[in-house]
Write a protein that holds these residues in place. Structure first.
Motif, PDB file in Angstrom:
ATOM      1  N   THR A  56      -3.438  -0.737  10.386  1.00 45.64           N
ATOM      2  CA  THR A  56      -2.112  -0.978   9.802  1.00 45.64           C
ATOM      3  C   THR A  56      -2.176  -0.906   8.279  1.00 45.64           C
ATOM      4  N   ALA A  57      -3.285  -1.336   7.710  1.00 47.43           N
ATOM      5  CA  ALA A  57      -3.435  -1.364   6.251  1.00 47.43           C
ATOM      6  C   ALA A  57      -3.806  -0.006   5.674  1.00 47.43           C
ATOM      7  N   GLU A  58      -4.561   0.791   6.408  1.00 49.11           N
ATOM      8  CA  GLU A  58      -5.152   2.014   5.861  1.00 49.11           C
ATOM      9  C   GLU A  58      -4.160   2.989   5.234  1.00 49.11           C
ATOM     10  N   PRO A  59      -3.002   3.277   5.859  1.00 51.09           N
ATOM     11  CA  PRO A  59      -2.112   4.287   5.264  1.00 51.09           C
ATOM     12  C   PRO A  59      -1.293   3.794   4.074  1.00 51.09           C
ATOM     13  N   ILE A  60      -1.271   2.509   3.796  1.00 50.12           N
ATOM     14  CA  ILE A  60      -0.316   1.977   2.821  1.00 50.12           C
ATOM     15  C   ILE A  60      -0.527   2.587   1.437  1.00 50.12           C
ATOM     16  N   ARG A  61      -1.762   2.641   0.958  1.00 48.55           N
ATOM     17  CA  ARG A  61      -2.005   3.189  -0.387  1.00 48.55           C
ATOM     18  C   ARG A  61      -1.589   4.655  -0.464  1.00 48.55           C
ATOM     19  N   ARG A  62      -1.821   5.401   0.606  1.00 41.98           N
ATOM     20  CA  ARG A  62      -1.470   6.824   0.617  1.00 41.98           C
ATOM     21  C   ARG A  62       0.033   7.046   0.666  1.00 41.98           C
ATOM     22  N   LEU A  63       0.745   6.131   1.303  1.00 42.18           N
ATOM     23  CA  LEU A  63       2.177   6.327   1.537  1.00 42.18           C
ATOM     24  C   LEU A  63       3.063   5.459   0.648  1.00 42.18           C
ATOM     25  N   ALA A  64       2.450   4.780  -0.317  1.00 42.77           N
ATOM     26  CA  ALA A  64       3.232   3.886  -1.184  1.00 42.77           C
ATOM     27  C   ALA A  64       4.363   4.630  -1.891  1.00 42.77           C
ATOM     28  N   TYR A  65       4.148   5.900  -2.201  1.00 40.22           N
ATOM     29  CA  TYR A  65       5.155   6.682  -2.924  1.00 40.22           C
ATOM     30  C   TYR A  65       6.460   6.814  -2.146  1.00 40.22           C
ATOM     31  N   LEU A  66       6.424   6.595  -0.827  1.00 39.33           N
ATOM     32  CA  LEU A  66       7.630   6.723  -0.006  1.00 39.33           C
ATOM     33  C   LEU A  66       8.706   5.731  -0.407  1.00 39.33           C
ATOM     34  N   LEU A  67       8.316   4.637  -1.075  1.00 42.54           N
ATOM     35  CA  LEU A  67       9.301   3.649  -1.507  1.00 42.54           C
ATOM     36  C   LEU A  67      10.283   4.227  -2.520  1.00 42.54           C
TER      37      LEU A  67
END
Length: 459
Positions: A221-232
């Motif tokens: 659950t944590a792994e993709p967050i840094r990669r996908l943070a830009y989606l915000l």
């Protein structure tokens, strides 16, 4: 006791599907109807007796299981919002992206949502109320109704997919929610990357729950967050404003800040502050931490907290740098600070839509920082009577706590507030000897009229 008031009610036999829930009896989970608000239990039972399925679900079940008193109560049902509205005269239908019903009991609102199903891959090309995604996979509408099993699979985290039946006091678990709560784990249901693409705000929710509940975020659950943070960046600024309030006003702002920085989300919410934080990591970090510590303490003591003070702290490092830059370009300090405040807020509201009822007090807190050193004459008393003085004074102390040099300004104002009138006059007089003199008015020289030339008197 609520469970004594409700007679067991036999639900219609549910169809068998590929996802069979784990059914936990009362002695296994140790919850009872008395753990929930009377109104929420009444809503669920009344819908059941009207022939619908209805369960308490989500945060209220999760919080009760970990020993926290729930504040909000949600009911999930196979009744449509219109059917709920017909059953409860004290209800109203809200929402477009996610239509649901609110049942009002004075100040308490019970949120009743219809079971949702999974989402199709259709794009947003029509105006119906079905499920729709944009080209990146983000959910634009979510009004496709389904079964209880469908509803469980489309919820975000396993710990929020537990259904409590008020009548039988059984808990239905379609994932690993009960076990994850015991392990204190936050785990997304389904493929994490796809779930974040559907709704990037789920990344912020994971952070909020981790900080609030003191849970760990499960690895996948944590792994993709840094990669996908830009989606915000694609999330509407008004929605991000609401999420930021939830993040920092939950009573766990310090831990929230740490996790946002750890996963690269803070820079997406406050990009300019994050840049200054990289340039001056010690002082800026200390300022923010002390602001969050103060906020958490006030919430713990049930004292009021204004978002204006929070935004003033979050954006102050940017304002300070911008003001210095403008002064270096030749602008006077006061207009430089005012122009910097205007620019900083204008840029920030593009990312987080801070409403004027908070952005204006934020500017006032900043503006008073420029006035606090000017205390001579009647200025100190005038400033003391300002409705935003107390917040500005607290902000001054916050700046000093982060190492900002103010030549003892905080100590002076602390003493001045508690001093008698005579002591205050002495303090102001003492300032006059240190160069903090009021600007003296130029005295006009009296105009001297020229003597009139008189004619000599005749003899």
């Amino acid at each position: 006791m609520l469970k004594k008031l409700f007679k067991p009610f036999r639900l219609p036999r549910q169809r068998k599907g590929p996802e069979q829930p784990t059914v936990l009896e009362a002695h296994e989970h140790r919850l009872s109807s008395a753990d929930f608000s009377r109104n929420s239990a009444n809503v669920a039972v009344r819908l059941q007796h009207a022939g619908f399925q209805a369960y308490l679900v989500g945060g209220c079940v999760r919080d009760s299981l970990i020993g926290v008193t729930p504040k909000d109560f949600d009911v999930a049902t196979n009744a449509t919002p219109e059917e709920v509205r017909n059953e409860f005269r004290n209800s109203r239908i809200i929402g477009r992206r996610f239509k649901l019903a609110h049942v009002h009991f004075g100040r308490e609102i019970i949120e009743v949502a219809t079971f949702r199903s999974g989402h199709s891959d259709t794009s947003d090309t029509d105006n119906n109320d079905q499920s729709a995604h944009d080209i990146s996979g983000r959910i634009l509408r979510d009004n496709v109704y389904g079964s209880m099993e469908d509803d469980a699979q489309r919820r975000d985290f396993t710990m929020n997919a537990l259904y409590f039946d008020v009548s039988s006091e059984k808990v239905y678990d379609y994932s690993t929610g009960f076990a994850d709560i015991k392990r204190r784990l936050i785990r997304l249901i389904g493929d994490p990357e796809q779930r974040y693409l559907e709704d990037p705000v789920r990344m912020l929710r994971a952070i909020r729950f981790a900080a609030k509940l003191d849970f760990e975020i499960e690895d996948s659950t944590a792994e993709p967050i840094r990669r996908l943070a830009y989606l915000l960046r694609d999330i509407p600024a008004a929605r991000l404003y609401e999420e930021v309030l939830k993040l920092f006003l939950s009573g766990h702002a310090v831990r929230t800040y740490e996790l946002l920085c750890e996963y690269g989300l803070f820079a997406e919410l406050f990009p300019n502050t994050a840049k200054v934080l990289q340039q001056s990591p010690v002082n800026v970090d200390l300022l923010l931490r002390n602001a969050f510590i103060s906020t958490d303490k006030r919430i713990s003591n049930e004292r009021p907290v204004t978002p204006a003070f929070l935004f003033a702290a979050l954006l102050w490092p940017v304002l300070s740098n911008r003001s210095i830059s403008l002064q270096n370009d030749g602008m006077h300090p006061v207009p430089a600070a005012q122009e910097a405040a205007h620019q900083v807020l204008l840029e920030q509201v593009q990312r987080i839509a801070i409403p004027k009822r908070f952005s204006l007090p934020t500017r006032e807190i900043w503006d008073i920082q420029e006035r606090l050193p000017r205390r001579a004459g009647k200025r100190a008393d005038t400033l003391l009577a300002h409705p935003r003085f107390r917040a500005a004074y607290d902000f001054l102390l916050l700046r000093e706590s982060a190492g900002e040099q103010t030549q003892g300004l905080g100590k002076w104002w602390t003493q001045y507030q508690d001093a008698s009138d005579s002591v205050r006059r002495d303090m102001i007089a003492e300032l006059s000897g240190k160069g903090d003199k009021p600007r003296s008015k130029r005295r006009r020289k009296p105009r001297t009229s020229k003597p009139k030339h008189t004619q000599p008197s005749p003899h």
